[in-house]
Design an enzyme around this catalytic site. Sequence first.
Site, PDB file in Angstrom:
ATOM      1  N   HIS A 237       0.834  -1.200   0.000  1.00  0.00           N
ATOM      2  CA  HIS A 237       0.000   0.000   0.000  1.00  0.00           C
ATOM      3  C   HIS A 237       0.870   1.252   0.000  1.00  0.00           C
ATOM      4  CE1 HIS A 237      -2.749  -3.080   1.547  1.00  0.00           C
ATOM      5  NE2 HIS A 237      -3.705  -2.334   1.046  1.00  0.00           N
TER       6      HIS A 237
ATOM      7  N   ASP B 173      -4.730  -5.542  -7.899  1.00  0.00           N
ATOM      8  CA  ASP B 173      -4.900  -5.008  -6.559  1.00  0.00           C
ATOM      9  C   ASP B 173      -5.277  -3.530  -6.717  1.00  0.00           C
ATOM     10  OD1 ASP B 173      -4.966  -4.838  -3.809  1.00  0.00           O
ATOM     11  OD2 ASP B 173      -2.953  -5.627  -3.508  1.00  0.00           O
TER      12      ASP B 173
END
Length: 576
Positions: free
Chosen positions: A281, A353
């Site tokens: 992330h 993702d």
Amino acid sequence: MARVSISPRRAGVALAALTALLLSGCADKPDRPRPAPPASGSAPAATPSATPAGDPAARAAALVGTLADEDLVGQVLMPYAYGDAATKVSPGSAAGNRALAGVDTPAEMVTKYRLGGLILVGFSADDPTSGNQETTNVDNPKQVRELTTGLRAAAGKLPTGAAPFLIGTDQEHGVVTRITDGVTLLPSALAAGAAGDPALTEAAWKAAGTELAAMGVNLDFAPVADVLATRSTVIGSRSFGADPQRAAAQVGGAVRGLQGAGVAATVKHFPGHGHSAADSHKDLPVLNQSRSALAAGAWPPFTAGIDAGAMAVMSAHLDVRSVDPGTPATFSHKLLTEVLRGQLGFQGVVITDGMNMAPAKRWSPGEAAVRALKAGNDLILMPPHVGQAYGGLLAALRDGSLPRTRLVDAATRVLTMKFKLADRPAPELSTLAAPTHREAAQRLAAAAVTVLRGTCGGGVRGPVTVTSSGGRDHTRAALTEALTSAGVKVVPNGGTVVHLVGYGDGAGDLRADAAVTVAMDTPYVLGSAKSPTLLATYSSSRASMTALAGVLAGKAQPSGRSPVKVPGLPATTCAA
């Protein structure tokens, strides 16, 4: 019968769709048996209403042959939206949607961009992925069902309305669980790994999948197939464990359970996020393992998910130096097309993702979407700006930098998955938290409880005082209630101390005077604990606290085996 005319462009799209379907089944896969190619069907009809019944691939190819460029582009996008309803949102949510997509409501986003699907996002305690959850769409099951019904009503007006609209979420159970109120919550994946029984996992995930279907969710971004080869905190208890073969068996069970309930499973994060301790992330994790090491240590759970029929695989923002150095797997043709499709034989939908994560934001939303599609992804998840992603794909299609055959192939795969999910009526909301579902979760949780130090099944003496680090009032209350029901007296202080540690806790969160220390997430912290009895539930779910209470009360024999190694401790002191 009226004669139907097909424009040359649409005829080209139809031919490309059928060709893509045939080619997708014929790639050379030396390491795995070659699956039979999907049926190509006859020449596509010109309207969605004429889409043939039967084979999902043929239905998808026929529908693709009728679609305009704008529809094809929309089918490969799956953003998030602001708001807890489809057509009526708060001023703040409307402002968020305008910044994200130039519309006020989720329904308007669906119709403006002819979307293939939408992801529902939300928050849960200790969620390591919360950084890219900029809003929440979930409150309770009734609200979720109304939201999904509204989204499907909007999508039903599109040219692709014959195919079910995709509504997905990250319902992994454990620390990443978007819908938490009013549903059956399973113990974490790591708990299932400790239980070591794929049949229990399958039954529990089928129960959970049935509840997702009742709320109108037909795509789950789960299970996590990452092998926990490092002490990754972003993966942690989301993984089934450190042993690739044992994890593989669990992944297969979870996939069969979900899809047996009519919800598409997504095995993630290919090619194996557990082989790096970094957080994708925030940065681009590097995998330095050799290709052969990854094939043996990271890919078996993905292979097991594919063999179990998983409809989707999620690609990860990982730099695999031995295969395509410097290129995130999300954007790597070598990893997604040559390895995932060629070597592992996956024929379903590849989903990125979140494209709002740091490694994907090195490019503009439009360029990132084009790069991801060209690498082999079929569905672009959570672009940071929907309009720019849509416009970038459309422009690239029209100037030829995005081959039409690649877009057609991707849209056909997405629509094939949709038609596989078609014609399955959603269960009633009354099925949520059904006794049989709670029982399936309870059996899995009970089989997971592990003794890493101490006697087996002897219970605790005298009244008990339950303590925990980091607050966790809800978890302490759940254990207190379960202990009381099991006949154990719980006192505020002065009793035998049972101390709970959870996600993010370290040695500084332990109690030296605790008679029992319990790890409710990864058990590594127990290596520093001094308590004479060390237990692991790997989860703080209500089912896990009930199972723990049974062991503490001496009414249940703990049979779990730690799925990760804790230095200085055995995997169990109770079971071989």
